[in-house]
Write an enzyme that holds these catalytic residues in place. Structure first.
Site, PDB file in Angstrom:
ATOM      1  N   GLU A 145      -2.721 -11.667   7.483  1.00 32.50           N
ATOM      2  CA  GLU A 145      -3.187 -12.049   6.149  1.00 32.50           C
ATOM      3  C   GLU A 145      -1.962 -12.366   5.317  1.00 32.50           C
ATOM      4  O   GLU A 145      -1.053 -11.545   5.206  1.00 32.50           O
ATOM      5  CB  GLU A 145      -3.926 -10.885   5.489  1.00 32.50           C
ATOM      6  CG  GLU A 145      -5.275 -10.589   6.100  1.00 32.50           C
ATOM      7  CD  GLU A 145      -5.918  -9.366   5.449  1.00 32.50           C
ATOM      8  OE1 GLU A 145      -6.970  -8.957   5.946  1.00 32.50           O
ATOM      9  OE2 GLU A 145      -5.361  -8.835   4.464  1.00 32.50           O
ATOM     10  N   ASP A 195      -5.142  -4.782  -6.857  1.00 36.65           N
ATOM     11  CA  ASP A 195      -4.045  -4.249  -6.064  1.00 36.65           C
ATOM     12  C   ASP A 195      -3.308  -3.115  -6.750  1.00 36.65           C
ATOM     13  O   ASP A 195      -3.161  -3.095  -7.967  1.00 36.65           O
ATOM     14  CB  ASP A 195      -3.060  -5.372  -5.727  1.00 36.65           C
ATOM     15  CG  ASP A 195      -3.607  -6.276  -4.646  1.00 36.65           C
ATOM     16  OD1 ASP A 195      -3.851  -5.764  -3.539  1.00 36.65           O
ATOM     17  OD2 ASP A 195      -3.814  -7.477  -4.909  1.00 36.65           O
TER      18      ASP A 195
END
Lengths: 271, 405
Positions: free
Chosen positions: A53, A64
């Site tokens: 990824e 995040d």
């Protein structure tokens, strides 16, 4: 979407035939700079990574934790952006035609780049799938036509808060594989409970034949081994980013070696 | 404004949370089920007599509503004789319009059984209002605030702590409102089960822009009744400052279908909209996706969000509520700006002429009027939202003026 066969299907088929599980890893494109990032990207498959990824840097990565936020900031400071991200993947494809690449990021940079241009580039360069973190199925129609037109897998996140009804809604728009977010939280912060994940993954698997990988908060072998018993693979994200952060001043080959040490041990203990 | 006469502005957003193409729900999957639940519960509350009467009770007896509509005669004399009415939401408990929305959302949170409240704050007014209502209802309260803002809004930080709130300093980005909102969202994702996120402005994912607007629209509802009582007619102009845009929508919403009322939204021009330091997202931004909605944003060509700048911490935000983006595109509201310097002069003028020390935010709205005084005439009636008082700003301003307090 069954007609779409690309590196992702091939990888999972091979893993299945070998009785193996997918090791998925995450890096941000351009962290700590473009040159080092390209080297790390090219080396990851050699260290046992099955699917990569690649994060598109964004100034406001809402889902995040601090590790990936800092990673994104380092990349932006080093001049990284979506077109440079595509460039390093293009270079990667010159040396590797097998390992699936999944672009992961937030919608704004992709939208500003131009949706048609973006998905067309994905197809040309060899990006196999995308994960747009802040594009829930309710807003999927914005990209649906392009993922289909250019044969890019639309990989979606399923979380502990996803109920049965939503699961069906999500599955309708997903191809390639499913990404189960093992915690209610942001990346790299909490530790998943194997028991809870097991329940959730079996619930998902009862509704789909797509492979399910588990991610968010996995950083050690034991954890991954336990989770791999119930899933088709694990995602190691923040743990690798932390290595890049710690050794960012090192030469590209030395950073890569540090990641190798971590991942080789990881794969050995795991397989 | 003929072209707008076919639009019923009151039916937006649509069921997908869109104002035209703006708005929507652009959040991580973890939050989606909760957002849908908030929407469902809000719909119920909106139609519930019990909820409405509770809201009315706290509006009247706790906040002190209705706020007066005051004819500012001395300021009017500076506007070519136009009559300037100030909608005095700065007289609310806690000193700004923010508390209208906090009472509404926190009553909803309690209805949903949530025990923990998180909020972001820039100027500290929304944080203060949230901390106040949490104290009132005995709820845990966590306020995310940028480190830069903590410094320039010290009095509010002290008050919030006094009220029992926990202040979480935010260091990421430029450590102002945008970054505080990122952190509050991250907290919410991590604590979805017991936590309710009280967004302070008419932005964020659906249903927030609608919900915040609805709770704030009490401002315009009252103003309309008051002006009809005093002047027997509607005003010619409405004017309000815009950061995220909740005080402005609060005033504007009741008048959107009154097509002859001209509406002005004043963005923070910082050091000038042609400099790099401003917060004028409608004037200089481009539509994009941030904090859960599609709206005008200050951003670079790669889609990275730029930092905003304003002397006023409450306007220091690179985005704007999606309903404003839509009202701009269809031309119902005219969006303009005033600079830091102009706002500071208006701040001083209002204090001297009216005995009202305004917050820096509404000083922008007043500054625009003063700057364009020649455009108005004796026949004009203007309503300006005096959405906050200046107590919180005196330290930052005295600093600017070189005076030690």
């Amino acid at each position: 979407m069954n007609i779409m066969i690309n590196r992702i299907e091939k990888t999972f088929e091979k893993l299945k035939a070998d009785g193996d599980k997918a090791l998925v890893s995450f890096i941000t494109a351009g962290d700590p700079n473009m040159e080092k990032s390209e080297q790390i990207l090219c080396d990851l498959p050699k260290y046992g990574v099955d699917i990569i990824e690649v994060g598109i840097p964004f100034s406001d990565p809402m889902a995040d934790g601090p590790t990936i936020q800092k990673s994104s900031n380092r990349a932006i400071s080093a001049g990284s952006n979506l077109s440079k991200t595509l460039k390093i993947i293009n270079k990667f494809r010159r040396v590797n035609s097998k390992t699936p690449i999944v672009l992961m990021g937030y919608f704004n940079p992709i939208f500003q780049f131009g949706l048609e241009k973006f998905f067309n580039s994905c197809k040309k360069i060899g990006v196999d799938g995308i994960i747009v973190v802040d594009l829930p199925p309710e807003e999927n129609e914005l990209i649906n036509v392009y993922t289909k037109r250019y044969g890019v897998h639309n990989i979606r996140l399923i979380t502990p808060t996803t109920d049965k009804k939503r699961l069906r809604k999500i599955l309708k728009f997903t191809s390639g594989f499913l990404y189960y977010v093992s915690i209610t939280g942001i990346t790299g912060t909490k530790k998943p409970s194997v028991l809870e994940v097991k329940k959730a993954v079996s619930r998902i698997k009862a509704n789909t034949n797509l492979p399910v990988v588990v991610g968010f908060g996995i950083d050690n072998y034991k954890q991954a081994a336990a989770l791999n018993k119930i899933s088709d693979g694990c995602v190691i994200g923040s743990a690798i980013i932390k290595i890049i952060e710690s050794y960012k001043e090192y030469s590209k080959s030395k950073i890569s070696k540090k990641i190798e040490d971590f991942l080789i041990k990881f794969s050995k203990d795991n397989k | 404004m003929k072209k707008n006469k076919n639009i019923n502005y009151k039916i937006f957003p649509d069921k997908n949370g869109r104002f035209g193409k703006f708005g929507g729900r652009f959040v991580a999957e973890t939050l989606m089920p909760l957002l849908l639940k908030v929407e469902e519960e809000y719909k119920k509350a909106k139609n519930s007599k019990k909820f409405k009467s509770k809201l009315k009770y706290y509006f009247e007896s706790y906040i002190g509503r209705p706020s007066p509509l005051y004819l500012a005669e001395r300021l009017s004399s500076k506007l070519n004789g136009a009559k300037l009415y100030l909608k005095r939401d700065e007289l609310n408990h806690t000193g700004a319009h923010k508390i209208n929305n906090c009472v509404g959302q926190i009553l909803l949170a309690m209805q949903m059984g949530k025990q923990r409240i998180v909020a972001e704050t820039g100027a500290g007014q929304h944080g203060l209002a949230t901390a106040t209502v949490c104290a009132l209802f005995n709820l845990n309260c966590v306020i995310y605030m940028g480190e830069v803002d903590i410094k320039r809004q010290a009095p509010n930080v002290f008050k919030m702590k006094l009220l029992g709130a926990q202040i979480q300093p935010v260091k990421s980005g430029r450590a102002t409102l945008k970054d505080a909102m990122n952190e509050a969202l991250r907290d919410w994702v991590s604590n979805v089960k017991d936590t309710f996120y009280v967004i302070g402005t008419a932005a964020g994912p659906h249903p927030y822009p609608m919900m915040v607007r609805d709770f704030q629209s009490v401002i315009g509802d009252e103003a309309k009744k008051q002006i009809l009582k005093y002047e027997k007619r509607l005003p010619n102009y409405l004017v309000a400052c815009i950061g995220g845009g909740s005080n402005a929508l609060g005033l504007f919403y009741s008048f959107l279908n009154d097509y002859d009322v001209k509406i002005l939204g004043v963005e923070a021009g910082g050091e000038g909209v042609n400099s790099k330091k401003h917060a004028a997202s409608l004037a200089k931004g481009k539509p994009g996706f941030l904090h859960g909605n599609y709206t005008y944003l200050l951003q670079d060509p790669n889609g990275q969000i730029n930092d905003a700048h304003s002397i006023s911490a409450g306007l220091d935000y690179p985005g704007i509520g999606p309903e404003h983006s839509w009202l701009k595109e269809i031309g119902r509201v005219k969006y303009v700006s005033a600079t830091d310097k102009e706002a500071l002069s208006a701040f001083k003028l209002c204090s001297k002429l009216e005995g009202i020390i305004p917050a820096l935010e509404p000083s922008h709205a007043l500054a625009y009027l003063i700057k364009n005084s020649k455009k108005f005439s004796k026949k004009d009636i203007i309503i300006m939202n005096m959405c906050g008082r200046g107590d919180k700003d005196i330290f930052a301003i005295s600093d600017k003026l070189g005076v030690k307090v």
